[in-house]
Design an enzyme around this catalytic site. Sequence first.
Site, PDB file in Angstrom:
ATOM      1  N   THR A 367      12.012  95.308  -1.233  1.00  0.00           N
ATOM      2  CA  THR A 367      13.091  95.037  -2.052  1.00  0.00           C
ATOM      3  C   THR A 367      13.709  96.419  -2.644  1.00  0.00           C
ATOM      4  O   THR A 367      13.049  97.600  -2.232  1.00  0.00           O
ATOM      5  CB  THR A 367      12.682  94.345  -3.509  1.00  0.00           C
ATOM      6  OG1 THR A 367      12.135  93.143  -3.353  1.00  0.00           O
ATOM      7  CG2 THR A 367      13.831  94.069  -4.311  1.00  0.00           C
ATOM      8  N   ASP A 409       8.747  83.152  -1.674  1.00  0.00           N
ATOM      9  CA  ASP A 409       8.758  83.268  -2.852  1.00  0.00           C
ATOM     10  C   ASP A 409       8.462  81.735  -3.642  1.00  0.00           C
ATOM     11  O   ASP A 409       8.360  81.906  -4.853  1.00  0.00           O
ATOM     12  CB  ASP A 409       9.795  84.048  -3.289  1.00  0.00           C
ATOM     13  CG  ASP A 409       9.822  85.461  -3.469  1.00  0.00           C
ATOM     14  OD1 ASP A 409       8.500  85.999  -3.363  1.00  0.00           O
ATOM     15  OD2 ASP A 409      10.870  86.314  -3.657  1.00  0.00           O
ATOM     16  N   SER A 438      12.124  84.636  -8.509  1.00  0.00           N
ATOM     17  CA  SER A 438      12.221  85.924  -8.214  1.00  0.00           C
ATOM     18  C   SER A 438      11.667  86.754  -9.359  1.00  0.00           C
ATOM     19  O   SER A 438      11.480  86.275 -10.454  1.00  0.00           O
ATOM     20  CB  SER A 438      13.607  86.371  -8.025  1.00  0.00           C
ATOM     21  OG  SER A 438      13.677  88.064  -7.692  1.00  0.00           O
TER      22      SER A 438
HETATM   23  N1  GLY Z   1      11.190  88.813  -3.033  1.00  0.00           N
HETATM   24  C1  GLY Z   1      10.923  89.642  -4.354  1.00  0.00           C
HETATM   25  C2  GLY Z   1      11.390  88.831  -5.568  1.00  0.00           C
HETATM   26  O1  GLY Z   1      12.569  88.428  -5.356  1.00  0.00           O
HETATM   27  O2  GLY Z   1      10.632  88.759  -6.642  1.00  0.00           O
END
Ligand code: GLY
Length: 556
Positions: A367, A409, A438
């Site tokens: 990220t 996720d 997320s």
């Molecule tokens: N893919 C990482 C998050 O959205 O927490």
Amino acid sequence: MSYARYKLHYIFALISVLWCGDVIRAESSVASAHPAATFAGKEILDAGGNAFDAAIAVAAALAVVEPYSSGIGGGGFFLLHTQKDGTNLFVDAREEAPSKATADMYLDSSGDFIRERSLNGPLAAAIPGLPAGLVYLSENFANLTLHENLAPAIRLAREGFLTGDRYEKMAGYRVAALRLNKDAANIFLDEGNVPKAGFRVIQEDLAETLESIAVSNGESFYGGDLARRMVNSIVSDGGIWRIEDLKNYEVKIRQPLVSFYHDVKIISSPPPSSGGVALIEALNILERYDLKKYERDTYIHLVVEAMRRAYRDRADYLGDPDFVKVPVKELSSKAHADLLASSISDTKATPSSSLPQIGSRQKGSDTTHFSIVDSLGNRVAATLSINIPFGAAMTAVGTGVLLNNEMDDFSAKPFTPNTYGLVGANANSIAPGKRPLSSMTPTFLEGSDRIAIMGTPGGSRIISMVLISALDFIMGATPAEMVSSKRFHHQYLPDQVYFEKDGLTLFEKEALSKKGHKLKESSRNYGNMQVIVIDKVDGSVDAASDPRGEGSSVVW
Ligand code: GLY
């Protein structure tokens, strides 16, 4: 403070009170995880763009030069502040599950979770949101055209960029999966091997894709030629995307969560991020303590106990608010914090098993984040992702679009820990059109004299990192101190305090162990925080990029 500066403070304070009571701005700043992206933002601001133009340019540039972190095939959240009317807005450009997705799509006939399917290849990819997010910013906030704002990224894709140590590390982590996809391997590997630092990555197909998004205002991606090519590539590899999924995708505009830690205003991310709720819960708990009076070991203990309780609630209640009822108001209330704080002892760890049992889960690993302020005071905090490094390790053939694996996720199977040991149950189960929970937590903090624009990547640890640095800010830390702070983390389950390499002193380790905490040192440092702090009185700006990454910040 010199007398001249002291006087200046008073003069500016007086003007700012007379002039709508808010900050007077002059300096601009960009802090991002890659110097080429920071430079793209500066280029656009210098060309007459505002913070939102720069956000488009930085996000697109990061999609090119940090393919392991975010991308056109991914999604993200943009927290915006428009100075002229003082409003804050949250642009949810999170990916969503394809219409053919089912709750048990990653389980085999015996009901066992097949992680490989949710991590690598076509089934792992949710419908991307980032292009729609960029188009939304362009249509609603920009001074320049989408084409002008995408130009730096198109140039970087076409001319290529030189890889560094971070690229080598990330590609090393995902090389086996990348080798399985010929198109992705051709773009991101050096003849099938991890590129050494200094290798030039050229992405002709991605340059064409960005051009096409610019020219069609995103329509080619969400229903036109690009959409058809992506769907064909994914379906022929065994995926389930349909053109309608792309046509139906839209960004969701949500109200940011707002709370106060004493007099500091917290403006943060609402569901489907779990970040704002968990951050506010933890801060509400910690508000009950005079944190400055504690030795560092007890301070860490109290912050860990707050994290434990906030992550428990995250696992139990958080999911896509368009699909499940998330009790945001109750969870972020001071009364709920009273209840949670009542079981915290100053001297003893609370075993997670003694807290009420849950039902939910989540995760993530790479990220990216960037922070921007322009000379008018418009602000952007954006956290973007394709989930773990290089996402699904698959490109849609001929488009250069590296697909996310954000489907991982979701909670693929209730109570089954994910790669990061997080558990969950039903609020975050898979459903068509649903957005996976997320941890991304782009945040603004507004104190009486300073404003922070902040965020970081780091999967489930994003929230604890933002919490630690928010507390630092509240206690007066500079951006450089905020991004350098030693990191520790507790996510309820597994019941252990993680800390980054050399993150705790011997004394702190002994003191925490004595209180009953189980400690686990990470083999490396983690996080890549980007912070801008604005002095509300004189409009000066300070910024810092995490020393753990290769990013950069500029102020001018
Ligand atoms: N893919 C990482 C998050 O959205 O927490």
